[in-house]
Design an enzyme around this catalytic site. Structure first.
Site, PDB file in Angstrom:
ATOM      1  N   LYS A  77      50.666  84.295   5.684  1.00  0.00           N
ATOM      2  CA  LYS A  77      51.576  85.111   6.486  1.00  0.00           C
ATOM      3  C   LYS A  77      52.896  84.724   6.180  1.00  0.00           C
ATOM      4  O   LYS A  77      53.281  83.508   6.014  1.00  0.00           O
ATOM      5  CB  LYS A  77      51.005  85.012   7.913  1.00  0.00           C
ATOM      6  CG  LYS A  77      51.647  86.036   8.732  1.00  0.00           C
ATOM      7  CD  LYS A  77      51.199  85.537  10.379  1.00  0.00           C
ATOM      8  CE  LYS A  77      52.084  86.543  11.494  1.00  0.00           C
ATOM      9  NZ  LYS A  77      51.450  86.212  12.688  1.00  0.00           N
ATOM     10  N   SER A 155      50.156  90.298  15.011  1.00  0.00           N
ATOM     11  CA  SER A 155      51.124  90.305  14.029  1.00  0.00           C
ATOM     12  C   SER A 155      50.687  90.008  12.588  1.00  0.00           C
ATOM     13  O   SER A 155      51.391  90.275  11.337  1.00  0.00           O
ATOM     14  CB  SER A 155      52.451  89.620  14.457  1.00  0.00           C
ATOM     15  OG  SER A 155      52.195  88.338  14.436  1.00  0.00           O
ATOM     16  N   SER A 179      47.706  87.187  17.619  1.00  0.00           N
ATOM     17  CA  SER A 179      48.073  87.978  16.183  1.00  0.00           C
ATOM     18  C   SER A 179      46.994  87.408  15.443  1.00  0.00           C
ATOM     19  O   SER A 179      47.163  88.060  14.059  1.00  0.00           O
ATOM     20  CB  SER A 179      49.425  87.364  15.978  1.00  0.00           C
ATOM     21  OG  SER A 179      50.272  87.835  16.851  1.00  0.00           O
TER      22      SER A 179
END
Length: 453
Positions: A77, A155, A179
């Site tokens: 990420k 996210s 997330s």
């Protein structure tokens, strides 16, 4: 070659010499670059990946493998520093920052296990949304959707999409309000959120440090166990599969089923019936602490808003605010209204509610409920209607954020399909620092939860 392969299955081929890491990484990068959805990754680290793959290949040919993960690809990420790359946190305002001078601690840990870093995945800007929508780098398509463009969840949107699309067997995300677990549930893969502090956070761009945690997104619980071991520098996993007869599950009757889609509840309850039929003990009870969390937020504000505002205060007061996602700006500015006395009241109540919740559990119990009360919705209506966006975001984050506030660890496992054939997630959680017990139970229950046993 990597399509829908688990770490475990790829390891068999790599460690036996049937698959060279160089060929594996070349195929991985080619698949990423030729994939129809170019919003999943925000940057590839081809030079690094090729060097790491060659090194792994040489080690394995020489009989000096670093272990189960040597030569296997991993994506990160875009909150994790990878040396030589710019960490943008899903935002254009950081695009001109200098490249990271060193790897984040967990990037280095997986590198020490021989894993090959192939690139950085897309995300909600500054990790501040559970939907995965990003106006700057595009919104990854949910690979499980066959009818229309649906959100991947956030996210850690790109991380989940990369795994679900079969581009990489493992991606690492962060989880402040859900997330990791939300996008895992929405795309039909496994997502494990560790207890906060289980892994070193050095080199990870924060959202709210009292809530931030990390975790892997992958195809199986076993893969999560392997990744977990390497992320905190163990040379091999130490977690054993639990005995079904020893497992107890409690289902909350408070908050988590409110406004849940009928198909989501049906898929979850079908998973529960399979657990009961196999001998796991299941009961239900009210959790007043869950409701009190949301009462606390209504009175004092959200902890995540307070800490995110403190982090981004100067940015919001300058020209960068106009370059940010307006929805992120709105949510972050809510923290401006939270006073010091409010913040202290939240922290005091948090400590009390953590203890209250843990004390309400019977010894060894796990908590189980739907990861998200709905399946992944279409993107276009959310883009067209801010009120719908904020309402959907709040409902999406609701169940998982309880775990962050109470400092739970949790693992989301697919348990069936809901509306439009979209995946439904089954969330198993345990009190903080009981990660090994949680993963042990998840290993034993995964096939039952999936309906494969």
């Amino acid at each position: 070659m990597t399509h829908n392969k688990t770490l475990a299955s790829l390891a068999v081929f790599v460690q036996s010499g049937q698959l060279d890491p160089v060929a594996l990484i070349d195929d991985t990068l080619t698949r990423i670059q030729s994939h129809a959805d170019q919003s999943i990754f925000v940057g590839l680290t081809r030079g690094r990946a090729e060097r790491e793959a060659r090194a792994a290949s040489e080690r394995i040919r020489a009989g000096r493998s670093l272990g189960l993960l040597d030569g296997l690809p991993v994506a990160w990420k875009d909150l994790f520093d990878t040396a030589g790359s710019v960490t943008t946190a899903g935002s254009v305002v950081l695009k001109d920052s200098g490249p990271a001078s060193a790897d984040a601690a967990v990037v280095a840990a997986l590198g020490s296990a021989g894993m090959v870093s192939v690139g950085r995945t897309n995300m909600s800007e500054f990790a501040f949304s559970g939907l995965g929508i990003n106006p700057h780098y595009g919104t990854p398509r949910n690979p499980a959707a066959t009818d229309q463009h649906r959100i991947p969840g956030g996210s850690s949107s790109g991380s989940a999409a990369a795994v679900a699309a079969g581009l990489v067997p493992l991606a690492i995300g962060t989880d402040t309000g859900g997330s990791v677990r939300i996008p895992a549930a929405m795309t039909g893969i496994v997502g494990y959120k560790a207890t906060r502090g289980r892994y070193a956070m050095k080199g990870v761009f924060p959202l709210a440090q009292s809530l931030d945690s990390l975790g892997p997104l992958c195809h199986t619980v076993q893969d999560a166990v392997w990744a977990d071991a390497a992320m905190h520098s163990l040379t091999a996993p130490v977690i054993r599969r639990a005995e079904l007869a020893d497992l107890s599950v409690v289902i909350p009757e408070t908050i988590v089923f409110d406004e849940a889609e009928t198909e989501v509840v049906a898929a979850f309850e079908a998973g529960i019936k399979r657990l009961e039929a196999a001998g796991a003990r299941v009961r239900r009870q009210a959790f007043p602490s869950f409701a009190e969390i949301f009462d606390l937020i209504a009175r004092h504000g959200a902890l995540v808003n307070a800490e995110a505002y403190a982090l981004h205060r100067e940015r919001l007061g300058g020209p960068d605010a106009a370059r940010m996602d307006p929805r992120v700006v709105v949510r972050t500015r809510l923290g401006e209204k939270i006073t010091v006395s409010d913040y202290i009241a939240i922290l005091d109540a948090r400590d009390r509610l953590i203890h209250q919740t843990v004390e309400s559990l019977k010894p060894g119990e796990l908590i189980a409920h739907p990861t998200v009360p709905h399946v992944a919705p279409p993107v276009d209506p959310l883009l067209a209607d801010d009120d719908l966006f904020f309402k959907t975001n709040a409902r999406t984050l609701r169940n998982t954020s309880i775990g962050n506030f109470l400092d739970f660890c949790g693992v989301s496992i697919p348990c069936g399909k809901g509306a439009a054939g979209m995946p439904v997630g089954f969330l198993l959680s345990a009190p903080h620092h009981q990660d090994d017990r949680l993963l042990s139970a998840a290993l034993a229950l995964e096939a039952l939860i999936r309906g494969e046993a």
